[in-house]
Design an enzyme around this catalytic site. Structure first.
Site, PDB file in Angstrom:
ATOM      1  N   ASP A   1      55.145  45.763   1.360  1.00  0.00           N
ATOM      2  CA  ASP A   1      55.060  47.037   2.069  1.00  0.00           C
ATOM      3  C   ASP A   1      56.434  47.705   2.175  1.00  0.00           C
ATOM      4  OD1 ASP A   1      54.024  49.113   3.513  1.00  0.00           O
ATOM      5  OD2 ASP A   1      53.219  47.890   5.140  1.00  0.00           O
TER       6      ASP A   1
ATOM      7  N   GLU B   1      52.569  46.836  -4.445  1.00  0.00           N
ATOM      8  CA  GLU B   1      53.645  47.317  -3.562  1.00  0.00           C
ATOM      9  C   GLU B   1      53.484  48.775  -3.144  1.00  0.00           C
ATOM     10  OE1 GLU B   1      55.620  49.568  -5.042  1.00  0.00           O
ATOM     11  OE2 GLU B   1      55.908  48.986  -7.136  1.00  0.00           O
ATOM     12  N   GLU B   2      54.348  49.181  -2.225  1.00  0.00           N
ATOM     13  CA  GLU B   2      54.212  50.506  -1.615  1.00  0.00           C
ATOM     14  C   GLU B   2      55.460  51.368  -1.800  1.00  0.00           C
ATOM     15  OE1 GLU B   2      52.219  51.050   2.059  1.00  0.00           O
ATOM     16  OE2 GLU B   2      51.197  49.129   1.994  1.00  0.00           O
TER      17      GLU B   2
ATOM     18  N   ASP C   1      48.421  55.582   4.572  1.00  0.00           N
ATOM     19  CA  ASP C   1      47.277  54.806   5.046  1.00  0.00           C
ATOM     20  C   ASP C   1      46.049  55.698   5.247  1.00  0.00           C
ATOM     21  OD1 ASP C   1      49.072  52.777   5.062  1.00  0.00           O
ATOM     22  OD2 ASP C   1      48.934  52.345   7.207  1.00  0.00           O
TER      23      ASP C   1
HETATM   24  C1  GLA Z   1      51.281  49.656   6.428  1.00  0.00           C
HETATM   25  C2  GLA Z   1      50.442  49.554   5.155  1.00  0.00           C
HETATM   26  C3  GLA Z   1      49.034  49.162   5.514  1.00  0.00           C
HETATM   27  C4  GLA Z   1      49.050  47.859   6.269  1.00  0.00           C
HETATM   28  C5  GLA Z   1      49.943  47.973   7.491  1.00  0.00           C
HETATM   29  C6  GLA Z   1      50.142  46.660   8.178  1.00  0.00           C
HETATM   30  O1  GLA Z   1      50.863  50.704   7.244  1.00  0.00           O
HETATM   31  O2  GLA Z   1      50.460  50.770   4.455  1.00  0.00           O
HETATM   32  O3  GLA Z   1      48.257  49.029   4.345  1.00  0.00           O
HETATM   33  O4  GLA Z   1      49.518  46.854   5.417  1.00  0.00           O
HETATM   34  O5  GLA Z   1      51.229  48.463   7.149  1.00  0.00           O
HETATM   35  O6  GLA Z   1      51.013  46.750   9.244  1.00  0.00           O
END
Ligand code: GLA
Length: 714
Positions: free
Chosen positions: A194, A229-230, A264
């Site tokens: 993340d 991953e993000e 999200d």
């Molecule tokens: C971020 C991510 C979510 C989740 C939360 C957990 O917001 O984008 O997908 O993993 O963290 O805290």
């Protein structure tokens, strides 16, 4: 029909503000506090790394291969987050894993069981090692991995690249190789990495090298660990116009197996599903076997989101067309038959998992409908018709536009209806409001015309005028008569004969008989207009109208097609109602549900110590529309921040009568005395209450309407 189109500028802000929050576990004040006070470690727009230079930006995916040989089709499985949040336990995980196996979903490809945030203990061991949370995972993570492996499933874990996870647990920063080795030694099959707990001094360059480092450290373990991953979320606004976004996606496509392309999800179906689609459409070139744009989790069966089956099917259709990973976040151990059908649709899964590994490409737009074409390995094309609008819409495209070669005829399979028709080349459908149609179109020889009924396109619309010029709302009042045109067109190679078209609605509403046509060759249509009267005394509601065409085809076969539209009926308020006594036309809230006679925490509304028995609580940005139908003269209300968060934050109230600004509070903070607003809404059909963020962030935008009262006619 009613148009619920929302202010498009707002969801991005909303999403950015909510991105790092736990939708299930965090109250709005708490989430806001983290955003407001934890910078630069929180994931906020302002904490995002500084802009990159144009020259540093890769322009395309550098590779068409899987960087680690894994995830040659998009990963499928389950993730706990949107159903359980930080409360997830070992027992929950095992129950869901068993459900994957016993339901047969695992056999269809759902084999990853992914633990999201909060699986780890609040601290590392003395030698810096991560450990499972001993309370919620008493048998430890390696034990869990072995249990899952024993039933043919895989285990995924979550971590963040930074100092902490989004929920404040230990992040991986400074421990990348150590954590990668730990995961490998535990038998972990998948890592979600993340973007939270951003270390001080992080720049775009350092951020990119951090993600690259973990990517390499996972490979260095020699174990098969899918890397999810993000990084692109760090661009804060997942939008190709954002200078950081495409470069991050381009890098992600070379160092990971999947990367989140949007913030999200929220329970707001439209902004989540169609918003994420909009984020992803420009990114088709980056997807390939082993590297996938990740639209985030699938919500089929999620009880907190509680989407309709049609909404769940729409999400699945879009995710499949875009070759997104399909990770469902619900309690599968109590899954309904409907959820199982949505998740288990083999034809839809086959589109997602097609070995060619192409993401759908936008090939056209008609009104609010995106036409997306995904070439498949066997030469078929999956065609997605995605309608983000609040009205159903008829769409017509053709085989050439979606990339199919010339053929005598084509088969068109509707992957949710399970029907197949033949077409000479035109692909038509009516797509209901805020939903999608997913078709698989294949070239077929002339014999298709003897096997399948011709594709016939029925369209129907109710011509209800907007409530005011340019208004998004189309509302009929009891007693009103509405024109309803309908038509049927034959797209088939073969003719249809003895065609009968009719419109039906609630008993007594529709006048006029059906129309008929002896024969419709390819491309010809029959049409008519019906008068529909909403009987006096009809209650407010959404009423369906259906147009149905019946016909013959081939050697005496019968066929039919139908299409639906709706008429929204509303009744103006009378007397002096407070808003808690009325139903709104539509509403969006910055966080959680709008509170009716209570705040987010369930306690009474209160501004500067005055408690209100009647009123609304919202979290900015929020918009609520009420139908007044021209029957009300004034709107009075007290305004101010709710005392539950000690009035921290800032908002601005703006009220619109039929789109015209009739009231603006200016910025309201805790030091603003309670406002007693008295607003002229004379003659307005629709009143919009808009609560903006007063200070550019949504920190504690917890705002009340105290005793909001309309004065209306009898
Ligand atoms: C971020 C991510 C979510 C989740 C939360 C957990 O917001 O984008 O997908 O993993 O963290 O805290």
């Amino acid at each position: 029909m009613i148009h619920l189109r929302r202010r498009r500028a707002l969801p991005a802000l909303l999403a950015a503000a909510l991105c790092a929050t736990a939708a299930l576990t965090t109250a709005p004040g708490a989430s806001a506090a983290r955003v407001a006070t934890a910078a630069p470690t929180a994931r906020t727009a302002t904490a995002a790394p500084t802009a990159r230079t144009a020259t540093a930006a890769p322009t395309a995916a550098a590779s068409s291969e899987s960087y680690n040989g894994l995830a040659l089709t998009p990963p499928m499985g389950w993730n706990d987050w949107y159903q359980y949040g930080c409360n997830v336990t070992q027992a929950d995980v095992l129950a869901n894993a068993q459900a994957l196996v016993s339901s047969g979903l695992a056999k269809l490809g759902y084999d990853y069981v992914n633990l999201d945030d909060c699986w780890m203990a609040p601290t590392r061991t003395t030698d810096g090692q991560l450990q499972g949370d001993p309370t919620t995972f008493p048998n430890g993570i390696p034990w869990l991995a072995s249990q899952l492996h024993a039933i043919g499933l895989k285990l995924g874990l979550y971590e963040s690249f930074g100092d902490t996870t989004c929920q404040g647990r230990p992040g991986s920063y400074g421990h990348y190789q150590q954590d990668a080795d730990t995961f490998a030694s535990w038998g972990i099959d998948y890592l979600k990495f993340d973007y939270c707990g951003v270390p001080a001094g992080t720049t775009s360059a350092s951020l990119e090298s951090d993600y690259e480092q973990m990517s390499q450290d996972l490979v260095a373990t020699g174990h098969h660990i899918v890397f999810s991953e993000e990084l692109p979320v760090a661009a804060a606004d997942a939008n190709p116009d954002n200078a950081n976004y495409l470069p991050y996606v381009a890098l992600s496509s070379t160092i990971s197996n999947m990367w989140r392309v949007a913030q999200d999800e929220t329970s707001d179906f439209d902004t989540t599903v169609f918003g994420h689609l909009a984020n992803d459409l420009p990114l088709a070139q980056y997807a390939h076997p082993g590297a996938w744009n990740d639209l985030d989790m699938v919500m089929a069966g999620n009880t907190a989101y509680d989407w309709t089956v049609q909404q769940e099917e729409t999400q699945m259709s879009i995710w499949a067309e875009m070759a997104s990973p399909i990770l469902d976040s619900s309690d599968l151990s109590t899954m309904s038959a409907a959820t199982k059908q949505v998740l288990g649709n083999k034809s839809v899964i086959a589109v997602d998992q097609d070995p060619l590994g192409k993401q759908g490409l936008l090939v056209g737009q008609q009104g609010t409908v995106d036409v997306v074409a995904k070439p498949l390995a066997d030469g078929d094309v999956a065609v997605l018709l995605a309608n983000s609008g609040a009205a159903s819409q008829s769409v017509s495209t053709n085989v050439a536009a979606v990339g199919l070669p010339r053929a005598a005829a084509y088969s068109v399979s509707d992957l949710w209806a399970g029907t197949t028709r033949e077409t000479a080349g035109t692909i038509s459908a009516t797509v209901p409001a805020e939903s999608a149609v997913l078709l698989r179109v294949a070239p077929a020889g002339g014999t298709a015309v003897t096997r399948y009924a011709p594709l016939t396109a029925v369209s129907v619309s109710a011509q209800v005028p907007p409530t005011s010029q340019g208004s998004e709302f189309e509302i009929a009042q009891p007693g009103e008569t509405v024109s309803v045109p309908a038509s049927v067109q034959n797209e088939g190679r073969a003719p249809v004969t003895r065609v009968a078209l009719s419109v039906t609605g609630p008993s007594g509403w529709v006048s006029g008989a059906g129309i008929s046509a002896p024969a419709l060759p390819t491309g010809r249509e029959a049409s008519g207009t019906w008068q529909v009267t909403v009987p006096p005394g009809t209650a407010a509601g959404t009423y369906p109208l259906t147009a149905t065409a019946k016909y013959r085809w081939g050697l005496g076969n019968t066929g039919s097609s139908s299409s639906q539209t709706t008429i929204v009926v509303d009744v103006p308020p009378t007397g002096s109602p407070t808003l808690d006594q009325l139903s709104w036309l539509s509403a969006t809230n910055g966080y959680g549900p709008i509170g009716i006679n209570k705040n987010y925490y369930g306690t009474p509304l209160s501004i500067h110590g005055t408690v209100y028995g009647h009123g609304l609580w919202v979290n900015s940005p929020a918009t609520i529309y009420y139908y007044l139908g021209g029957n009300c003269s004034t709107f009075t209300t007290d305004l101010g921040l709710d005392d539950s968060d000690k009035g921290t934050g800032a908002v601005e109230y703006e009220f619109y009568a039929d789109g015209n600004l009739v009231y603006d509070s200016g910025v309201v903070t805790n030091s603003t005395p309670t406002i007693h607003a008295n607003v002229n809404v004379g003659g307005a059909k629709v009143l919009e209450l808009y609560v903006a963020e007063g200070n550019g962030t949504n920190s504690y935008g917890n705002a009340d309407f105290g005793s909001p009262t309309l004065t209306c006619g009898s």
